[in-house]
Design a protein around this motif. Structure first.
Motif, PDB file in Angstrom:
ATOM      1  N   VAL A 111       0.837  -1.339  -0.026  1.00 38.65           N
ATOM      2  CA  VAL A 111       0.183  -0.085   0.083  1.00 38.65           C
ATOM      3  C   VAL A 111       0.910   1.203  -0.026  1.00 38.65           C
ATOM      4  CG1 VAL A 111      -2.010  -1.222   1.155  1.00 38.65           C
ATOM      5  CG2 VAL A 111      -0.188   0.070   2.594  1.00 38.65           C
ATOM      6  N   ARG A 168       0.537   5.097   3.712  1.00 40.52           N
ATOM      7  CA  ARG A 168      -0.739   4.071   4.143  1.00 40.52           C
ATOM      8  C   ARG A 168      -0.202   3.204   5.185  1.00 40.52           C
ATOM      9  NH1 ARG A 168      -4.037   3.962  -1.436  1.00 40.52           N
ATOM     10  NH2 ARG A 168      -5.102   5.859  -0.853  1.00 40.52           N
ATOM     11  N   LYS A 188     -12.063  -0.998   1.801  1.00 40.57           N
ATOM     12  CA  LYS A 188     -10.996   0.162   1.533  1.00 40.57           C
ATOM     13  C   LYS A 188      -9.668  -0.726   1.412  1.00 40.57           C
ATOM     14  CE  LYS A 188     -11.084   4.104   3.447  1.00 40.57           C
ATOM     15  NZ  LYS A 188     -10.911   5.204   4.327  1.00 40.57           N
ATOM     16  N   GLN A 225      -9.704  -1.613  -2.018  1.00 37.24           N
ATOM     17  CA  GLN A 225      -9.222  -0.519  -2.837  1.00 37.24           C
ATOM     18  C   GLN A 225      -7.749  -0.064  -2.803  1.00 37.24           C
ATOM     19  OE1 GLN A 225     -11.855   2.427  -1.537  1.00 37.24           O
ATOM     20  NE2 GLN A 225     -13.781   1.615  -1.880  1.00 37.24           N
ATOM     21  N   TRP A 226      -7.271  -0.141  -1.537  1.00 38.61           N
ATOM     22  CA  TRP A 226      -5.749   0.233  -1.587  1.00 38.61           C
ATOM     23  C   TRP A 226      -4.947  -0.749  -1.971  1.00 38.61           C
ATOM     24  CZ3 TRP A 226      -5.007   2.358   4.147  1.00 38.61           C
ATOM     25  CH2 TRP A 226      -5.485   3.510   4.470  1.00 38.61           C
TER      26      TRP A 226
END
Length: 259
Positions: free
Chosen positions: A152, A156, A171, A174-175
């Protein structure tokens, strides 16, 4: 061997290892580590491994009650990491076939990083990934500090590790932390479909893909091109490659042996 803290079965090339301490969110004890290690030594004939947890969680990491520290007492956590967690991560990442993490609920601490050590992570949308180490003054072990920035990015990874905030499965997808987040009721269908696909796939080729992608972070482009040449040469002599080409030419479904 009869297990008390896990369930394990191997059928039709699909091995399924379930952490089974649902009352403790499948957190690890020394006994569970021993049983998991034993099960992972019994994978003869497996072509895919599905790792999951029983009940409402995947794994909450280390059961702190199993190594409770009395006030003023010092404990060597490095010993625990070296004896239990490091061998587990090394085993999962080096198995010569795909490993699927079926994340059915919270994956926290070492539990999160054990999931991330698997080759494909499929999570229920209700699942969360928590790097909870900072809350008790520790660092993300079980490969966490290595894998997080690679998946990531540093910003992050730093935020996840320093804040210990839960990361929802959506998420995480998504990451790029995990492969896929699916509706809770679709989790078993997604995992079973992929496990069956891997179990009937050309296993040597999948093993080579797994090994080369994992090792590529330490190679230059020129080194990787040479390794690709060597792998293609080796796999080109395999039974599965010949079967794949024959099936394509004959317009039929291939019957891969894994050899």
């Amino acid at each position: 061997m009869a297990y008390r803290t896990i369930d394990f079965k191997l059928e039709d090339g699909i091995a399924r290892l379930t952490l089974n301490r649902p009352d403790r969110l499948n957190s690890f004890t020394a006994e569970m580590h021993g049983e998991v290690a034993d099960a992972l030594a019994r994978l003869e004939g497996a072509r895919v491994l599905v790792l999951t947890g029983a009940g409402r969680g995947f794994c909450a990491g280390q059961d702190l009650n199993d190594r409770a520290v009395a006030p003023g007492e010092r404990v060597d956590l490095g010993h625990s990491v070296e004896k239990y967690y490091n061998p587990l991560i090394r085993k999962l990442t080096s198995l010569p076939f795909p490993v699927i993490a079926r994340v059915n609920g919270v994956a926290a601490g070492a539990g999160a990083n054990i999931a991330l050590a698997c080759d494909v992570v499929i999570a229920a949308r209700s699942a969360k990934f928590i790097q909870s180490f900072a809350s008790i003054g520790l660092i993300p072990d079980s490969g966490g500090t290595w894998v997080l920035p690679r998946l990531v990015g540093q910003a992050r990874a730093m935020g996840l590790a320093l804040t210990a905030e839960p990361l929802p499965a959506d998420k995480a997808e998504q990451w790029g932390l995990i492969w896929k987040a699916v509706e809770d009721e679709q989790l078993d269908i997604e995992v079973d479909t992929l496990a069956s696909r891997f179990a009937s796939a050309p296993t040597r080729g999948l093993a080579a893909i797994k090994r080369m992608i994992r090792e590529s972070w330490g190679h230059s482009l020129d080194q990787e091109l040479e390794l690709q040449r060597d792998a293609m040469r080796e796999l080109g002599f395999s039974d599965d490659y010949r079967e794949g080409v024959a099936a394509f030419m004959e317009k039929r479904k291939p019957n891969f042996s894994g050899r």
